[in-house]
Motif scaffolding. Structure first.
Motif, PDB file in Angstrom:
ATOM      1  N   ARG A  92       2.787 -12.139 -14.366  1.00 17.74           N
ATOM      2  CA  ARG A  92       3.592 -12.686 -13.098  1.00 17.74           C
ATOM      3  C   ARG A  92       5.060 -12.182 -13.441  1.00 17.74           C
ATOM      4  O   ARG A  92       5.867 -12.235 -12.390  1.00 17.74           O
ATOM      5  CB  ARG A  92       3.771 -14.231 -13.815  1.00 17.74           C
ATOM      6  N   ARG A  95       4.972  -8.943 -11.264  1.00 15.65           N
ATOM      7  CA  ARG A  95       4.878  -9.379  -9.877  1.00 15.65           C
ATOM      8  C   ARG A  95       6.233  -9.993  -9.280  1.00 15.65           C
ATOM      9  O   ARG A  95       6.678  -9.766  -8.157  1.00 15.65           O
ATOM     10  CB  ARG A  95       3.854 -10.318  -9.490  1.00 15.65           C
ATOM     11  N   ALA A 119      -1.607  -4.447 -11.427  1.00 16.84           N
ATOM     12  CA  ALA A 119      -0.538  -5.512 -10.954  1.00 16.84           C
ATOM     13  C   ALA A 119       0.953  -4.744 -10.924  1.00 16.84           C
ATOM     14  O   ALA A 119       1.678  -5.228 -10.282  1.00 16.84           O
ATOM     15  CB  ALA A 119      -0.251  -6.151 -12.247  1.00 16.84           C
ATOM     16  N   ASP A 121       3.111  -2.012  -8.572  1.00 13.28           N
ATOM     17  CA  ASP A 121       3.420  -1.747  -7.354  1.00 13.28           C
ATOM     18  C   ASP A 121       2.927  -0.304  -6.927  1.00 13.28           C
ATOM     19  O   ASP A 121       2.383  -0.191  -5.791  1.00 13.28           O
ATOM     20  CB  ASP A 121       4.941  -1.698  -6.901  1.00 13.28           C
ATOM     21  N   SER A 149      -7.169  -8.322  -7.733  1.00 12.39           N
ATOM     22  CA  SER A 149      -6.898  -6.919  -7.460  1.00 12.39           C
ATOM     23  C   SER A 149      -7.907  -5.950  -6.906  1.00 12.39           C
ATOM     24  O   SER A 149      -7.767  -5.332  -5.940  1.00 12.39           O
ATOM     25  CB  SER A 149      -6.076  -6.410  -8.716  1.00 12.39           C
ATOM     26  N   LYS A 212       8.796  -6.062  -1.256  1.00 13.28           N
ATOM     27  CA  LYS A 212       7.878  -6.392  -2.497  1.00 13.28           C
ATOM     28  C   LYS A 212       7.330  -7.731  -2.396  1.00 13.28           C
ATOM     29  O   LYS A 212       6.108  -8.218  -2.543  1.00 13.28           O
ATOM     30  CB  LYS A 212       8.557  -6.123  -3.781  1.00 13.28           C
ATOM     31  N   GLU A 216       3.816  -9.450  -1.762  1.00 11.51           N
ATOM     32  CA  GLU A 216       3.314 -10.324  -2.594  1.00 11.51           C
ATOM     33  C   GLU A 216       2.836 -11.795  -1.846  1.00 11.51           C
ATOM     34  O   GLU A 216       1.623 -12.351  -2.197  1.00 11.51           O
ATOM     35  CB  GLU A 216       4.246 -10.882  -3.694  1.00 11.51           C
TER      36      GLU A 216
END
Length: 260
Positions: A92, A95, A119, A121, A149, A212, A216
């Motif tokens: 988390r 992200r 996880a 980018d 993912s 980003k 998400e």
């Protein structure tokens, strides 16, 4: 020495190194806590424009400590879930970080190590890297958001193959599928990732952070998937299949799941 996260500034890039070469950078509690703290540092420091995650030695990460997991089978399920949530807190944090996160992968990224790479980018992989969804081989299910993912990033048949068999996939195939961004010569993944991070850090960092967040938000099911993975992982850990598979791993023999 217990595994740790080493933190180093290279210009405007914060480099986080998973450091426990004796276990090929298996993920321990200290490493998880250190990673979350490091991402908090990256968020708070305006001088940091990008983060690179890598592993010490010749591996990115071999994933979770099987010995620790095996011993944790004697704990209550609530305690097991707390342990998994510690790792999911790291995911988390990656992200939620508004700055680009690049994984520089040399050697194996197995199990939870594969989840960490996914996880990120962006992924820079050495040509000899190995991406392995190892869970099924030890009777466990996915964690770290890897099931979500893989389901998003790969054709469903390939995602199923990896998660059902615990097998691996090479970086060139993932590059062809658009999962790995760059495949580079062995030993140059970190250098390439840091240079890329420097270029991104010189760009419009606020706009990049917003982009980003939009990416998400387009995949909001990932956060919900972390909770589902925690539930299934705990149940798998306490099932006789995991006992047999992990025991067989340490005894260096094939597991026998259906005795006749």
């Amino acid at each position: 020495m217990a595994g740790r996260i080493d933190v180093e500034r290279k210009g405007r890039v914060l480099v986080l190194t998973m450091n426990d070469p004796t276990s090929r950078n298996a993920l321990g509690v200290e490493m998880m806590d250190g990673a979350r703290d490091a991402f908090d540092q990256a968020v708070q420091d305006p001088g940091v424009g990008a983060v690179v995650l890598t592993g010490a030695g010749d591996a990115f990460s071999s994933g979770g400590h099987l010995g620790r997991l095996y011993n944790h089978r004697t704990q209550a399920r609530s305690e097991n879930r707390n342990g998994i949530e510690r790792f999911h807190g790291w995911i988390r944090a990656m992200r939620d970080c508004p700055k680009p996160v690049i994984s520089a992968v040399e050697g194996p990224a197995a199990g939870a190590g594969f989840a960490l790479a996914l996880a990120s980018d962006l992924i820079v992989a050495a040509e000899d890297a190995q991406f392995i969804a190892a869970y099924a081989k030890v009777g466990l299910t996915a964690d770290g958001g890897i099931s979500g993912s893989l389901a998003r990033a790969l054709p469903p048949q390939l995602a199923a193959e990896l998660l059902f068999e615990g097998g691996g996939v090479d970086p060139q195939r993932l590059y062809t599928l658009g999962v790995v961004n760059k495949v580079v010569a062995k030993g140059t993944a970190l250098e390439t990732a840091v240079a890329w991070g420097e270029r991104l850090a010189e760009g419009p960092t606020v706009a990049i952070g917003r982009a980003k967040r939009l990416i998400e938000q387009a995949y909001t099911s990932l956060l919900a998937q972390l909770g589902r993975e925690s539930d299934q992982f705990v149940e798998a850990l306490h099932h006789p299949e995991a006992h047999e598979a992990i025991t067989a791993f340490f005894e260096k023999r094939p597991p026998v799941f259906h005795k006749r």
